[in-house]
Design a protein around this motif. Structure first.
Motif, PDB file in Angstrom:
ATOM      1  N   ALA A 150     -16.759  -7.633   1.099  1.00 40.19           N
ATOM      2  CA  ALA A 150     -16.132  -6.236   1.280  1.00 40.19           C
ATOM      3  C   ALA A 150     -15.036  -6.142   2.337  1.00 40.19           C
ATOM      4  N   ALA A 151     -15.599  -6.466   3.425  1.00 44.79           N
ATOM      5  CA  ALA A 151     -14.443  -6.513   4.717  1.00 44.79           C
ATOM      6  C   ALA A 151     -13.115  -7.165   4.297  1.00 44.79           C
ATOM      7  N   LEU A 152     -13.333  -8.314   3.598  1.00 46.19           N
ATOM      8  CA  LEU A 152     -12.290  -9.361   3.228  1.00 46.19           C
ATOM      9  C   LEU A 152     -11.276  -8.561   2.258  1.00 46.19           C
ATOM     10  N   HIS A 153     -11.963  -7.865   1.395  1.00 45.83           N
ATOM     11  CA  HIS A 153     -11.117  -7.329   0.338  1.00 45.83           C
ATOM     12  C   HIS A 153     -10.451  -5.980   0.917  1.00 45.83           C
ATOM     13  N   GLN A 154     -10.919  -5.287   1.748  1.00 49.87           N
ATOM     14  CA  GLN A 154     -10.217  -4.272   2.524  1.00 49.87           C
ATOM     15  C   GLN A 154      -9.113  -4.729   3.564  1.00 49.87           C
ATOM     16  N   MET A 155      -9.710  -5.933   4.022  1.00 49.41           N
ATOM     17  CA  MET A 155      -8.563  -6.345   5.021  1.00 49.41           C
ATOM     18  C   MET A 155      -7.577  -6.983   4.502  1.00 49.41           C
ATOM     19  N   ARG A 156      -7.463  -7.477   3.144  1.00 46.20           N
ATOM     20  CA  ARG A 156      -6.143  -7.766   2.626  1.00 46.20           C
ATOM     21  C   ARG A 156      -5.545  -6.789   1.674  1.00 46.20           C
ATOM     22  N   GLY A 157      -5.995  -5.518   1.896  1.00 46.34           N
ATOM     23  CA  GLY A 157      -5.381  -4.491   1.352  1.00 46.34           C
ATOM     24  C   GLY A 157      -5.655  -3.962   0.002  1.00 46.34           C
ATOM     25  N   GLY A 158      -7.056  -4.224  -0.277  1.00 46.02           N
ATOM     26  CA  GLY A 158      -7.322  -3.767  -1.649  1.00 46.02           C
ATOM     27  C   GLY A 158      -7.642  -2.354  -1.840  1.00 46.02           C
ATOM     28  N   PHE A 159      -8.487  -1.910  -0.716  1.00 47.03           N
ATOM     29  CA  PHE A 159      -8.702  -0.345  -0.713  1.00 47.03           C
ATOM     30  C   PHE A 159      -7.512   0.487  -0.434  1.00 47.03           C
ATOM     31  N   SER A 160      -6.771  -0.196   0.511  1.00 46.11           N
ATOM     32  CA  SER A 160      -5.383   0.679   0.778  1.00 46.11           C
ATOM     33  C   SER A 160      -4.525   0.682  -0.256  1.00 46.11           C
ATOM     34  N   SER A 161      -4.252  -0.143  -1.039  1.00 44.86           N
ATOM     35  CA  SER A 161      -3.646  -0.031  -2.304  1.00 44.86           C
ATOM     36  C   SER A 161      -3.920   0.997  -3.281  1.00 44.86           C
ATOM     37  N   ASP A 162      -5.219   1.130  -3.267  1.00 41.96           N
ATOM     38  CA  ASP A 162      -5.786   2.018  -4.254  1.00 41.96           C
ATOM     39  C   ASP A 162      -5.431   3.592  -3.791  1.00 41.96           C
ATOM     40  N   ILE A 163      -5.732   3.789  -2.332  1.00 35.24           N
ATOM     41  CA  ILE A 163      -5.121   4.801  -1.604  1.00 35.24           C
ATOM     42  C   ILE A 163      -3.668   5.182  -1.724  1.00 35.24           C
ATOM     43  N   ARG A 164      -2.916   4.284  -1.282  1.00 33.28           N
ATOM     44  CA  ARG A 164      -1.504   4.372  -1.350  1.00 33.28           C
ATOM     45  C   ARG A 164      -1.069   4.846  -2.776  1.00 33.28           C
ATOM     46  N   GLU A 165      -1.538   4.377  -3.992  1.00 29.13           N
ATOM     47  CA  GLU A 165      -1.206   4.573  -5.354  1.00 29.13           C
ATOM     48  C   GLU A 165      -1.516   5.995  -5.637  1.00 29.13           C
ATOM     49  N   LEU A 166      -2.642   6.460  -5.190  1.00 25.58           N
ATOM     50  CA  LEU A 166      -3.037   7.968  -5.230  1.00 25.58           C
ATOM     51  C   LEU A 166      -2.161   8.716  -4.482  1.00 25.58           C
ATOM     52  N   ARG A 167      -1.729   8.465  -3.588  1.00 24.66           N
ATOM     53  CA  ARG A 167      -1.050   9.313  -2.581  1.00 24.66           C
ATOM     54  C   ARG A 167       0.498   9.396  -3.123  1.00 24.66           C
ATOM     55  N   GLU A 168       1.150   8.264  -3.535  1.00 23.66           N
ATOM     56  CA  GLU A 168       2.448   8.344  -3.975  1.00 23.66           C
ATOM     57  C   GLU A 168       2.514   9.047  -5.242  1.00 23.66           C
ATOM     58  N   LYS A 169       1.541   9.264  -6.172  1.00 25.06           N
ATOM     59  CA  LYS A 169       1.782   9.753  -7.303  1.00 25.06           C
ATOM     60  C   LYS A 169       1.691  11.334  -6.907  1.00 25.06           C
ATOM     61  N   LEU A 170       1.005  11.784  -5.736  1.00 23.54           N
ATOM     62  CA  LEU A 170       0.936  13.075  -5.671  1.00 23.54           C
ATOM     63  C   LEU A 170       2.174  13.542  -4.725  1.00 23.54           C
ATOM     64  N   ILE A 171       2.768  12.552  -3.962  1.00 23.52           N
ATOM     65  CA  ILE A 171       3.855  12.805  -3.130  1.00 23.52           C
ATOM     66  C   ILE A 171       4.955  13.601  -3.995  1.00 23.52           C
ATOM     67  N   HIS A 172       5.013  12.931  -5.126  1.00 22.35           N
ATOM     68  CA  HIS A 172       6.243  13.186  -6.332  1.00 22.35           C
ATOM     69  C   HIS A 172       6.089  14.615  -6.525  1.00 22.35           C
ATOM     70  N   PHE A 173       4.878  14.986  -6.820  1.00 25.54           N
ATOM     71  CA  PHE A 173       4.865  16.416  -7.412  1.00 25.54           C
ATOM     72  C   PHE A 173       4.870  17.381  -6.155  1.00 25.54           C
ATOM     73  N   ALA A 174       4.342  16.979  -5.082  1.00 29.94           N
ATOM     74  CA  ALA A 174       4.469  17.915  -3.891  1.00 29.94           C
ATOM     75  C   ALA A 174       5.957  18.187  -3.540  1.00 29.94           C
ATOM     76  N   SER A 175       6.852  16.944  -3.420  1.00 26.98           N
ATOM     77  CA  SER A 175       8.282  17.266  -3.325  1.00 26.98           C
ATOM     78  C   SER A 175       8.982  18.126  -4.364  1.00 26.98           C
ATOM     79  N   MET A 176       8.551  17.998  -5.583  1.00 30.52           N
ATOM     80  CA  MET A 176       9.187  18.989  -6.723  1.00 30.52           C
ATOM     81  C   MET A 176       8.683  20.282  -6.091  1.00 30.52           C
ATOM     82  N   ILE A 177       7.434  20.525  -6.168  1.00 30.00           N
ATOM     83  CA  ILE A 177       7.109  22.000  -5.761  1.00 30.00           C
ATOM     84  C   ILE A 177       7.695  22.574  -4.533  1.00 30.00           C
TER      85      ILE A 177
END
Length: 460
Positions: A150-177
């Motif tokens: 679990a720690a190795l998966h997170q350290m290599r960016g697995g969890f961060s990748s999931d969070i960044r993907e969520l955030r990037e999708k929301l940023i697009h709509f936020a900028s439009m609004i």
């Protein structure tokens, strides 16, 4: 990104291996002048002209006095853990040698590193994000296969990748609004409200999955506190000894021998289980034993799993049913374990199997059916989700930020339902982005960073 209060323009030094005498010790330097400082006390090759990722043999000297023969590893910026110049000096493991070298390097201008300062610099220099930095500490402290994975998966960016993907999708709509707010008088719509609803609902499903994974993540990271409970002389201490394969607990035919809890850990299927042998549950006038019984009940309430152990030769069905009702009221998952199978009445065993078919029959003293018990214990931890490679949340800080993200996303949906103005809609979206950004470090405060990195060991 907020800057952290520690200085980042100087050179730091610390022992990177555990304190105490060992075969070798590794002293780590990081900073702009790390190589020059090491070169001034190292006698061998000129370190300032050597290539990165090379190792050199020589001596560390204080003037003419040789302190030790060493190996020096060079990592030239930006190709290092901290993205700064890094030198690692491998000395013999004498605490005297280590202290002499550390003092010598401090005299050269290095500053003793604070807890987690090397990893903090790696984060501030963009080597990885905050979630990955926290995973470094988790990796160091991992004590089982699953916590390591679990720690190795997170350290290599697995969890961060999931969070960044969520955030990037929301940023697009936020900028439009946000853009629509500049064209209020024209009454234009740059962001489709239907598309925004679909996105938020999709994000909510992902966030919910991450939040629901925390129970498993907590087990993977911290282990499973498992209480062995039952009447005196049910064989609790014998079972603990059998599971641990050592004489950890005192075993006696005298009822009430165990007055306080005894704990130890074993790993089953890559998961750490912390077994707790407790005082026998019964009414007693013995003051000390009564305190032990009270502590047993408290341990049961805070456990993740209870092994309800009873003696086949000294327990009837009425008593078992009464105890099971009490366990159900506690609300903690439990396994029914019938002990001393060799002493049980066959007729009673048949009745018990019909009344409680999920009962496991063992003989702790003869170590009979213990493997079946271990399998049953492991079944209580659902590792299927983890083994399929899905992201599992193991950090309470991440869990808290995800929970706040969920609340903010629900507010966005509520705002869409009520057709609130763009100002309020944009505010709720910004809050969602804020909490997601807290996880990876796009949004940080000095207090947050201080809290995180202060928990690291010095030298990491």
């Amino acid at each position: 990104m907020a800057t952290y209060l520690r200085r980042v323009d100087d050179t730091i030094v610390a022992l990177a291996t555990p304190q105490g005498v060992g075969a070798i010790a590794v002293i780590r330097l990081s900073g702009k002048e790390a190589i020059q400082m090491a070169n001034r006390v190292f006698f061998g090759k000129n370190l300032e002209v050597q290539a990165s990722h090379t190792i050199h043999f020589g001596t560390i000297r204080d003037g003419d006095r040789i302190i030790d023969e060493v190996l020096v590893s060079l990592f030239v910026a930006p190709h290092s853990f901290t993205k700064e110049n890094v030198v690692e000096i491998s000395t013999h493991g004498s605490s005297y040698i280590v202290n002499q070298v550390l003092r010598l390097l401090v005299r050269q201008g290095a500053r003793p590193a604070e807890p987690g300062e090397f990893t903090q610099r790696a984060f501030l220099n963009g080597q990885f994000d905050l979630a990955q930095a926290e995973a470094v500490a988790d990796l160091i402290h991992s004590d089982s296969e699953t916590s390591h994975q679990a720690a190795l998966h997170q350290m290599r960016g697995g969890f961060s990748s999931d969070i960044r993907e969520l955030r990037e999708k929301l940023i697009h709509f936020a900028s439009m609004i946000e853009l629509e707010l500049d064209f209020t008088e024209e009454d234009v719509e740059f962001a489709s409200r239907d598309d925004l609803r679909l996105l938020v609902e999709k994000l909510l499903r992902v966030v919910e999955q991450l939040i629901s994974s925390f129970d498993l993540g907590n087990v993977i990271k911290n282990g499973v506190p498992t209480v062995i409970a039952g009447k005196p002389n049910a064989g609790k201490s014998t079972l603990l000894n059998a599971l641990l394969n050592e004489e950890k607990a005192l075993v006696s035919d005298i009822a009430g021998t165990t007055r306080d809890s005894i704990e130890d850990e074993i790993t089953l299927g890559g998961v750490v289980f912390r077994f707790i042998d407790t005082a026998g549950l019964r009414e007693t006038t013995d003051t000390i034993e009564a305190m032990g019984v009270s502590r047993t009940r408290e341990k049961m309430k805070s456990a993740s799993l209870i092994l309800y152990l009873f003696d086949l030769g000294d327990t009837d069905l009425v008593e078992i049913n009464r105890d099971l009702n009490k366990l159900e009221n506690i609300g903690v998952p439990f396994i029914k374990v019938a002990n001393k199978l060799d002493k049980g009445n066959p007729q009673f065993i048949t009745i018990l199997k019909e009344a409680h078919p999920d009962t496991l029959f063992i003989s702790a003293g003869k170590k009979e059916n213990l493997e079946e018990l271990k399998e049953k214990i492991l079944e209580q931890v659902n590792l299927d989700k983890f083994r399929t490679g899905n992201t599992v949340v193991t950090n309470i800080r991440h869990f808290d930020s995800l929970t706040r993200t969920r609340e903010s996303l629900l507010d966005v949906l509520g705002g869409l339902d009520q057709e609130v103005s763009n100002d309020f809609l944009a505010m709720d979206i910004r809050r969602s982005l804020h909490y997601l950004g807290e996880i990876t470090g796009e949004i940080t405060t000095d207090d947050l960073l201080a809290n995180i990195f202060s928990k690291f060991c010095i030298g990491k």
